[in-house]
Design a protein around this motif. Structure first.
Motif, mmCIF file in Angstrom:
data_model
loop_
_atom_site.group_PDB
_atom_site.id
_atom_site.type_symbol
_atom_site.label_atom_id
_atom_site.label_comp_id
_atom_site.label_asym_id
_atom_site.label_seq_id
_atom_site.Cartn_x
_atom_site.Cartn_y
_atom_site.Cartn_z
ATOM 1 N N LEU A 19 0.587 -0.813 -0.339
ATOM 2 C CA LEU A 19 -0.417 -0.228 0.225
ATOM 3 C C LEU A 19 0.991 1.549 0.225
ATOM 4 N N GLY A 20 1.534 0.878 0.678
ATOM 5 C CA GLY A 20 3.074 2.244 0.685
ATOM 6 C C GLY A 20 3.355 2.444 -0.618
ATOM 7 N N ALA A 21 3.519 1.787 -1.390
ATOM 8 C CA ALA A 21 3.841 2.551 -2.567
ATOM 9 C C ALA A 21 3.048 2.990 -3.786
ATOM 10 N N PHE A 22 2.542 2.056 -3.562
ATOM 11 C CA PHE A 22 0.824 2.850 -4.000
ATOM 12 C C PHE A 22 -0.073 3.842 -3.527
ATOM 13 N N ASN A 23 0.467 4.656 -2.688
ATOM 14 C CA ASN A 23 0.187 6.113 -2.039
ATOM 15 C C ASN A 23 1.457 6.505 -2.691
ATOM 16 N N GLN A 24 2.497 6.356 -2.685
ATOM 17 C CA GLN A 24 3.556 7.542 -3.654
ATOM 18 C C GLN A 24 2.719 7.697 -5.073
ATOM 19 N N LEU A 25 2.740 6.502 -5.352
ATOM 20 C CA LEU A 25 1.657 7.058 -6.962
ATOM 21 C C LEU A 25 0.822 7.694 -6.708
ATOM 22 N N VAL A 26 -0.011 7.866 -5.466
ATOM 23 C CA VAL A 26 -1.050 8.492 -5.303
ATOM 24 C C VAL A 26 -0.994 9.958 -5.826
ATOM 25 N N LEU A 27 -0.116 9.699 -4.223
ATOM 26 C CA LEU A 27 1.047 11.889 -4.319
ATOM 27 C C LEU A 27 1.048 11.903 -5.217
ATOM 28 N N ARG A 28 1.688 11.277 -5.968
ATOM 29 C CA ARG A 28 2.447 11.884 -7.550
ATOM 30 C C ARG A 28 1.620 11.928 -8.558
ATOM 31 N N TYR A 29 -0.033 11.790 -8.688
ATOM 32 C CA TYR A 29 -0.446 12.291 -9.475
ATOM 33 C C TYR A 29 -2.393 12.666 -9.448
ATOM 34 N N GLN A 30 -2.223 12.359 -7.799
ATOM 35 C CA GLN A 30 -3.725 12.910 -7.799
ATOM 36 C C GLN A 30 -3.941 14.591 -8.334
ATOM 37 N N ASN A 31 -3.208 15.474 -8.504
ATOM 38 C CA ASN A 31 -3.969 16.701 -9.151
ATOM 39 C C ASN A 31 -3.815 16.396 -10.382
ATOM 40 N N HIS A 32 -3.369 15.516 -10.556
ATOM 41 C CA HIS A 32 -4.028 14.882 -12.125
ATOM 42 C C HIS A 32 -5.667 14.466 -12.361
ATOM 43 N N VAL A 33 -5.862 13.837 -11.523
ATOM 44 C CA VAL A 33 -6.569 12.908 -11.237
ATOM 45 C C VAL A 33 -8.269 13.881 -11.004
ATOM 46 N N TYR A 34 -7.893 13.881 -10.040
ATOM 47 C CA TYR A 34 -8.031 15.234 -8.644
ATOM 48 C C TYR A 34 -9.311 16.005 -10.637
ATOM 49 N N SER A 35 -7.829 16.927 -11.384
ATOM 50 C CA SER A 35 -8.376 17.990 -12.165
ATOM 51 C C SER A 35 -9.163 17.460 -12.975
ATOM 52 N N LEU A 36 -8.582 16.619 -13.649
ATOM 53 C CA LEU A 36 -9.357 15.901 -14.956
ATOM 54 C C LEU A 36 -10.865 15.354 -14.228
ATOM 55 N N CYS A 37 -10.950 14.932 -13.253
ATOM 56 C CA CYS A 37 -12.814 14.677 -12.311
ATOM 57 C C CYS A 37 -13.796 16.213 -12.568
ATOM 58 N N LEU A 38 -12.706 17.023 -12.007
ATOM 59 C CA LEU A 38 -13.242 18.753 -11.518
ATOM 60 C C LEU A 38 -13.935 19.116 -13.110
ATOM 61 N N ARG A 39 -12.947 18.348 -14.001
ATOM 62 C CA ARG A 39 -13.271 19.713 -14.833
ATOM 63 C C ARG A 39 -14.695 18.635 -15.906
ATOM 64 N N LEU A 40 -14.635 17.340 -15.651
ATOM 65 C CA LEU A 40 -15.212 16.383 -16.407
ATOM 66 C C LEU A 40 -16.988 16.939 -15.501
ATOM 67 N N LEU A 41 -17.122 17.150 -14.047
ATOM 68 C CA LEU A 41 -17.822 16.755 -13.251
ATOM 69 C C LEU A 41 -18.299 18.235 -13.301
ATOM 70 N N SER A 42 -17.366 19.287 -13.000
ATOM 71 C CA SER A 42 -17.775 20.593 -12.832
ATOM 72 C C SER A 42 -18.692 21.073 -11.329
ATOM 73 N N ALA A 43 -17.960 20.287 -10.715
ATOM 74 C CA ALA A 43 -19.057 20.185 -9.331
ATOM 75 C C ALA A 43 -16.937 19.258 -7.892
ATOM 76 N N PRO A 44 -16.795 20.483 -6.862
ATOM 77 C CA PRO A 44 -15.359 19.910 -6.644
ATOM 78 C C PRO A 44 -15.450 19.362 -5.995
ATOM 79 N N LYS A 45 -16.724 18.525 -5.168
ATOM 80 C CA LYS A 45 -17.232 17.862 -3.957
ATOM 81 C C LYS A 45 -17.758 16.700 -5.134
#
Lengths: 200, 219
Positions: A19-45
């Motif tokens: 899990l620790g290794a996966f969480n390093q990937l999460v921290l590396r890509y969480q802005n990309h993932v959140y940003s995509l979700c925000l642009r696709l859904l237009s709603a922060p929550k």
């Protein structure tokens, strides 16, 4: 100084359940993932929920990741995030009380740029809000292709992998999406960057 | 003319991204040199792309790092360990059933296929020996026999070898009911199919129960 571990190594360790290794990937890509979700859904929550669901789904499915010839872990992760957004949209369509429209304030989705004058910032935020509304009016597949290309900066090959579509389909979706956005942006020509306002 | 213009117009987006072939790019540039409408559309498309690219990558409002409880195997109506224990016996049972079914099908094909169609009730072993019996009887007829009718014996046995059309079994003409062999085949196939489906579900379920290694504190 410690050399950052590359994606492949972290993926391999994640595939062994670390899990620790996966969480390093999460921290590396969480802005990309959140940003995509925000642009696709237009709603922060909703974007936050979809991003979290995407990472959980990615961890559960990481053993199925084989690496890409032309696209890598980021494209694979963004594909899962796009699916999570699609599920979120369907869930909210099925339950109108959760509808994205009107439940969340039309917040500015951007951060202030350094050294930006107040009026420039206002104009940039207006343009961003108009772009976001325009994006929301696109069909989901076109919106996804345009966001992956022009906001996330993926190549056509990576988008083909992330959307499970052929290169021809990707090219067509980007072209139609941009064309639709162009017409919508021209209605607010004054918001466009200066050189483009003079286009007649 | 208008169709050609439309074709070029559709290529503008790919042109901005450098996704046209050399030949397509040259043709489009030649068209652009003379078409004001396409020139304007290209400029507007570039402005659109520029505006989209000006959107910054949004920053995640919090860390999405996973906690062990978030990735625990989802609750199931059937506990995973008992399913795991069931997997091997189910595979063995499925294999045995598959062999039994194959044997039944082979017997069935031997019974009803070709010219050797016999009456439904004839046991397989008996049927297998029938031709040799007939041969033996034919040979016996050539030997000195107390009866001159001995020469006709093969003909007498013929009805057993080649039954009348009424006696010959054809699909759906099995004399008022499913033949026991067919019934056994269908039954076995149904049980086998169910077993394979359940085994597949067990395998999928077990794979989802991913083993999680939680890093030690302070790492």
């Amino acid at each position: 100084m410690q050399t950052p571990v590359d994606d492949d190594e972290l993926v391999r360790r994640s595939q062994n359940g670390e899990l620790g290794a996966f969480n390093q990937l999460v921290l590396r890509y969480q802005n990309h993932v959140y940003s995509l979700c925000l642009r696709l859904l237009s709603a922060p929550k909703a974007a936050e929920d979809a991003a979290q669901d995407a990472f959980i789904a990615a961890f559960r499915g990481i053993r199925s990741y084989r690496g890409g010839r032309q696209a890598g872990f980021r494209a694979w992760l963004l594909r899962i995030a796009a699916n999570a957004c699609y599920d979120e949209l369907r869930r909210r369509r099925a339950r109108p009380t959760l509808s994205l429209a009107g439940t969340e304030p039309d917040q500015p989705l951007d951060l202030p740029a350094r050294g930006e004058a107040p009026d420039e910032r206002v104009q940039r935020l207006e343009l961003a809000a108009h772009l976001q509304r325009s994006l929301a009016s696109l069909p989901f597949d076109q919106r996804l292709a345009v966001v992956l290309r022009d906001v996330q900066g993926l190549s056509y090959e990576e988008i083909a992998q992330a959307t499970n579509a052929s290169l021809g389909t990707v090219k067509s979706r980007i072209a139609r999406g941009r064309s639709h956005l162009r017409r919508l942006l021209l209605q607010k020509r004054e918001l466009l960057p200066d050189p483009f306002r003079r286009i007649k | 003319m208008f169709g050609r213009h439309r074709g070029f117009s559709h290529q503008l987006s790919a042109y901005i991204d450098g996704r046209l072939s050399d030949r397509e790019g040259r043709a489009l540039e030649e068209h652009l040199a003379t078409c004001l409408s396409c020139q304007r559309e290209l400029q507007e498309l570039r402005a659109t792309v520029e505006a989209l690219r000006s959107l910054p990558l949004a920053e995640a409002p919090r860390s999405f790092a996973l906690r062990p409880e978030q990735i625990a195997p989802r609750p199931s109506r059937w506990p995973a360990p008992s399913l795991g224990a069931l997997a091997i016996p189910m595979r063995l049972a499925a294999a045995s059933l598959a062999v039994a079914l194959a044997v039944l099908v082979l017997v069935d094909v031997g019974d009803w296929g070709g010219d050797g169609a016999l009456t439904p009730g004839t046991p397989a072993a008996e049927r297998a020996t029938a031709p040799s019996q007939a041969q033996d009887q034919g040979q016996a007829a050539q030997a000195p026999s107390p009866s001159a009718e001995g020469a006709d014996m093969p003909q007498e046995t013929q009805p057993k070898m080649a039954p009348t059309p009424e006696a010959r079994l054809a699909p759906g003409q099995e004399g008022g009911g499913l033949h026991p062999l067919r019934a056994a085949e269908i039954g076995l196939a149904v049980v086998l199919g169910t077993l394979i489906l359940v085994s597949g579900a067990v395998v999928v379920h077990n794979r989802r129960a991913i083993r999680v290694v939680i890093p030690p504190k302070g790492r």
